[in-house]
Write a protein that holds these residues in place. Sequence first.
Motif, PDB file in Angstrom:
ATOM      1  N   ASP A  26     -40.697   9.878 -15.423  1.00  0.00           N
ATOM      2  CA  ASP A  26     -39.744   9.493 -14.377  1.00  0.00           C
ATOM      3  C   ASP A  26     -39.750   7.981 -14.185  1.00  0.00           C
ATOM      4  OD1 ASP A  26     -37.853   9.798 -12.343  1.00  0.00           O
ATOM      5  OD2 ASP A  26     -39.382  10.098 -10.798  1.00  0.00           O
ATOM      6  N   ASP A  83     -39.948   4.577  -8.101  1.00  0.00           N
ATOM      7  CA  ASP A  83     -40.878   5.712  -8.101  1.00  0.00           C
ATOM      8  C   ASP A  83     -42.216   5.370  -7.440  1.00  0.00           C
ATOM      9  OD1 ASP A  83     -40.948   8.472  -8.792  1.00  0.00           O
ATOM     10  OD2 ASP A  83     -42.261   8.054 -10.493  1.00  0.00           O
ATOM     11  N   HIS A 108     -38.751   8.926  -4.314  1.00  0.00           N
ATOM     12  CA  HIS A 108     -38.577  10.278  -3.770  1.00  0.00           C
ATOM     13  C   HIS A 108     -39.879  10.893  -3.260  1.00  0.00           C
ATOM     14  CE1 HIS A 108     -39.979  12.635  -7.474  1.00  0.00           C
ATOM     15  NE2 HIS A 108     -40.157  11.371  -7.768  1.00  0.00           N
ATOM     16  N   HIS A 109     -40.933  10.071  -3.099  1.00  0.00           N
ATOM     17  CA  HIS A 109     -42.214  10.608  -2.610  1.00  0.00           C
ATOM     18  C   HIS A 109     -42.198  10.808  -1.090  1.00  0.00           C
ATOM     19  CE1 HIS A 109     -43.455   8.953  -6.538  1.00  0.00           C
ATOM     20  NE2 HIS A 109     -44.350   9.929  -6.513  1.00  0.00           N
ATOM     21  N   THR A 128     -36.949  10.089  -9.260  1.00  0.00           N
ATOM     22  CA  THR A 128     -36.262   8.812  -9.100  1.00  0.00           C
ATOM     23  C   THR A 128     -35.084   8.761 -10.063  1.00  0.00           C
ATOM     24  OG1 THR A 128     -38.272   7.746  -8.313  1.00  0.00           O
ATOM     25  CG2 THR A 128     -36.571   6.299  -9.218  1.00  0.00           C
ATOM     26  N   ASP A 158     -40.255  15.149 -14.359  1.00  0.00           N
ATOM     27  CA  ASP A 158     -40.677  15.289 -12.957  1.00  0.00           C
ATOM     28  C   ASP A 158     -40.438  16.700 -12.403  1.00  0.00           C
ATOM     29  OD1 ASP A 158     -41.912  12.899 -12.315  1.00  0.00           O
ATOM     30  OD2 ASP A 158     -40.746  12.618 -10.483  1.00  0.00           O
TER      31      ASP A 158
END
Length: 317
Positions: A26, A83, A108-109, A128, A158
């Motif tokens: 990713d 990321d 996107h965490h 991401t 991912d």
Amino acid sequence: MIKEIIDLINGYGKFFITAHVKLDGDALGSELALSRLLGNLGKEAVVYNQDPTPRNYHFLPGAGDIVHVLPPLEDFDAAFILDCSELERVGDAAAAIGKIRQLVNIDHHVSNDGFCEIRLVDTTASSTGEMIFRLLTALGADIDREIATNLYTAILTDTGGFRYGNTGRETLAAAGVLVGRGADPQWISENIYEKFPRARIMLMARVMQSLSFDCGDRVGSLTVLRRDLEETGALPEDTDGLVDLPRAIDGVSVSALFTEIGEQRFKISLRSKGAMDVARVAAVFGGGGHVNAAACRISGDIATVKRLLFAAMELPE
Ligand SMILES: [Mn+2]
């Protein structure tokens, strides 16, 4: 926020792109797709990573142009931090990179700490890469084969090959568009998953001997000692994916990989099935991640480290 990022891309000329240490598909796919996009728009972009590109990602278009020595940072108008949930995740140069005029974080965490003003953070996005896809779409930019291959790789890896809970309708729709633009699913999968060196499988055979079950057999774990790498000739990157093996066992809801990273010090990668939140467990030890995938570090001998971790899971013994 996507509008601000588009304005920034249109308004500036020279961009720095980076992602987290311990690169994955990713991080790399997102960086290379964004770099290619900026190049197609007539902009200058440099991709910098502290860590070397793992062998199985050398096939990615543009991978050969990634730099691992920090270029003069005052030349850049803006930096994309991809990321990463925190700036520190980019590695030792975090403080220097943080001084670049304009920072943009795309991530996107769930543990994202909002470290810069301009950020695109969607914890429901699979990757991401899926967010870069949305950015491209919003820009109305052309998706060529190079971009498609990189973004497909980002999303594929991912989502664990479109198997994890983060695989949504939009994820598959994006992947469909990317295949339509020239991403070749079979060729990409073969490069990532089926070109391993022999040492990696020898390491796997050896590490499987350490398989153990705890917390009423609901946690399956594997341990990688430094001597396992030394004696098989495997590299640290060859431990990638080992954590997924115990999770494949019926009845196991959490899998843990204990990797010896120093004297009396272990890195623990966690994966879970269903609702079990391993990010919460990792957070107890200062780590982080997603509901179904997280990591942390704990000091002590292996027995102590295991005891501390399993106690934090609060699963029945
Ligand atoms: Mn990611």
